[in-house]
Design a protein around this motif. Structure first.
Motif, PDB file in Angstrom:
ATOM      1  N   ASP A   1       1.977  16.587  -0.689  1.00 47.64           N
ATOM      2  CA  ASP A   1       1.148  15.730   0.150  1.00 47.64           C
ATOM      3  C   ASP A   1       1.703  14.307   0.215  1.00 47.64           C
ATOM      4  OD1 ASP A   1      -0.523  17.882   0.551  1.00 47.64           O
ATOM      5  OD2 ASP A   1      -2.076  17.184  -0.841  1.00 47.64           O
ATOM      6  N   ALA A   2       2.163  13.785  -0.922  1.00 43.85           N
ATOM      7  CA  ALA A   2       2.749  12.440  -0.947  1.00 43.85           C
ATOM      8  C   ALA A   2       4.021  12.387  -0.097  1.00 43.85           C
ATOM      9  CB  ALA A   2       3.048  12.018  -2.376  1.00 43.85           C
ATOM     10  N   ALA A   3       4.858  13.422  -0.193  1.00 45.59           N
ATOM     11  CA  ALA A   3       6.089  13.459   0.603  1.00 45.59           C
ATOM     12  C   ALA A   3       5.777  13.524   2.096  1.00 45.59           C
ATOM     13  CB  ALA A   3       6.946  14.655   0.187  1.00 45.59           C
ATOM     14  N   LEU A   4       4.799  14.305   2.475  1.00 44.32           N
ATOM     15  CA  LEU A   4       4.413  14.380   3.891  1.00 44.32           C
ATOM     16  C   LEU A   4       3.879  13.036   4.382  1.00 44.32           C
ATOM     17  CD1 LEU A   4       2.710  17.895   3.958  1.00 44.32           C
ATOM     18  CD2 LEU A   4       4.822  17.234   5.142  1.00 44.32           C
ATOM     19  N   ALA A   5       3.035  12.399   3.566  1.00 43.14           N
ATOM     20  CA  ALA A   5       2.502  11.093   3.954  1.00 43.14           C
ATOM     21  C   ALA A   5       3.623  10.075   4.096  1.00 43.14           C
ATOM     22  CB  ALA A   5       1.468  10.623   2.927  1.00 43.14           C
ATOM     23  N   TYR A   6       4.569  10.077   3.162  1.00 41.38           N
ATOM     24  CA  TYR A   6       5.705   9.152   3.237  1.00 41.38           C
ATOM     25  C   TYR A   6       6.523   9.402   4.504  1.00 41.38           C
ATOM     26  CZ  TYR A   6      10.204   7.028   2.346  1.00 41.38           C
ATOM     27  OH  TYR A   6      11.356   6.295   2.484  1.00 41.38           O
TER      28      TYR A   6
ATOM     29  N   THR B   1       0.824  -1.188   0.000  1.00 36.81           N
ATOM     30  CA  THR B   1       0.000   0.000   0.000  1.00 36.81           C
ATOM     31  C   THR B   1       0.866   1.248   0.000  1.00 36.81           C
ATOM     32  OG1 THR B   1      -0.094   0.022   2.406  1.00 36.81           O
ATOM     33  CG2 THR B   1      -1.853  -1.154   1.247  1.00 36.81           C
ATOM     34  N   GLY B   2       0.270   2.318  -0.347  1.00 40.96           N
ATOM     35  CA  GLY B   2       0.948   3.602  -0.334  1.00 40.96           C
ATOM     36  C   GLY B   2      -0.093   4.697  -0.338  1.00 40.96           C
ATOM     37  N   PRO B   3       0.343   5.919  -0.166  1.00 42.43           N
ATOM     38  CA  PRO B   3      -0.621   7.014  -0.079  1.00 42.43           C
ATOM     39  C   PRO B   3      -1.160   7.423  -1.446  1.00 42.43           C
ATOM     40  CG  PRO B   3       1.598   7.876   0.050  1.00 42.43           C
ATOM     41  CD  PRO B   3       1.719   6.374   0.025  1.00 42.43           C
ATOM     42  N   LEU B   4      -2.386   7.866  -1.450  1.00 42.34           N
ATOM     43  CA  LEU B   4      -2.957   8.565  -2.594  1.00 42.34           C
ATOM     44  C   LEU B   4      -2.910  10.032  -2.201  1.00 42.34           C
ATOM     45  CD1 LEU B   4      -6.075   6.374  -3.428  1.00 42.34           C
ATOM     46  CD2 LEU B   4      -3.913   6.494  -4.668  1.00 42.34           C
ATOM     47  N   ALA B   5      -2.387  10.858  -3.068  1.00 43.17           N
ATOM     48  CA  ALA B   5      -2.205  12.257  -2.702  1.00 43.17           C
ATOM     49  C   ALA B   5      -2.573  13.169  -3.852  1.00 43.17           C
ATOM     50  CB  ALA B   5      -0.743  12.491  -2.293  1.00 43.17           C
ATOM     51  N   ALA B   6      -2.929  14.377  -3.508  1.00 39.84           N
ATOM     52  CA  ALA B   6      -3.314  15.367  -4.513  1.00 39.84           C
ATOM     53  C   ALA B   6      -2.100  16.087  -5.090  1.00 39.84           C
ATOM     54  CB  ALA B   6      -4.277  16.380  -3.901  1.00 39.84           C
ATOM     55  N   SER B   7      -0.975  16.003  -4.401  1.00 40.00           N
ATOM     56  CA  SER B   7       0.215  16.720  -4.871  1.00 40.00           C
ATOM     57  C   SER B   7       1.466  15.987  -4.416  1.00 40.00           C
ATOM     58  CB  SER B   7       0.234  18.151  -4.331  1.00 40.00           C
ATOM     59  OG  SER B   7       0.486  18.141  -2.933  1.00 40.00           O
TER      60      SER B   7
END
Length: 183
Positions: free
Chosen positions: A16-21, A7-13
């Motif tokens: 956002d993906a870097a913050l989730a990671y 799994t991994g994040p779904l992000a709008a930008s």
């Protein structure tokens, strides 16, 4: 649980993906992956967001590329990917050729593993033996084929597929330990 679920994040930008990671990736002391890496220097890098949007100088970034696999797509896709790699190289990144032997056999082993796990997880629904069920669950055609094929796998075939998967994980671990790909 399935060994195939990643799994991994779904992000709008990208931000956002870097913050989730950054939130998801720190190692926990007793987590499976922390134990897997065992402090041998091959663990994923510690996440940080320092200058992650600064892409003007990518010196020191190494991209391992298996060209045969990278080029196995339609010409339009390959051209777009080549342009992306050329852009990264123009910013200082280095492409390091790698090879992954026996890819066809490994792909087949992976497919066997996926279909057998899918059959184990969904076969009872498919064949209508779930407690409290009122018959077979309707699955779309691709899922029915996957369950049917996975149900025909023998134990020896699944074990052989697992041995091939273990071999490629060890092989790739060695590729990434190579000083050309690691800092």
């Amino acid at each position: 649980g399935s060994t195939m679920i990643k799994t991994g994040p779904l992000a709008a930008s990208m931000k956002d993906a870097a913050l989730a990671y950054a939130v998801m990736s720190p190692s926990a002391p007793n987590h499976f992956y922390s134990q897997l890496y065992g402090g041998n220097g091959c663990a994923p890098p510690v996440p940080h967001l320092h200058a992650f949007t600064s892409t003007s100088d990518l010196s020191g970034v190494r991209l391992g590329m298996f060209r045969e696999w990278f080029s196995d797509a339609s010409p339009a896709i390959v051209n777009a990917c080549d342009r992306a790699v050329d852009f990264l190289v123009s910013r200082g990144a280095e492409v390091v050729p790698i090879a992954i032997p026996h890819l066809k056999e490994l792909s087949m082993a992976n497919g066997l593993k996926i279909s057998s796990e899918f059959a184990l997880g969904h076969g009872l629904h498919y064949w209508g033996y779930m407690p409290g069920s009122k018959g077979k669950m309707e699955l779309e055609a691709g899922s029915r084929i996957t369950v049917a094929l996975g149900s025909t796998s023998t134990a020896i075939e699944v074990l052989c597929a697992e041995k091939l998967r273990r071999w490629i994980f060890d092989y790739l671990h060695g590729v990434f330990k190579d000083e050309r790909l690691t800092a």
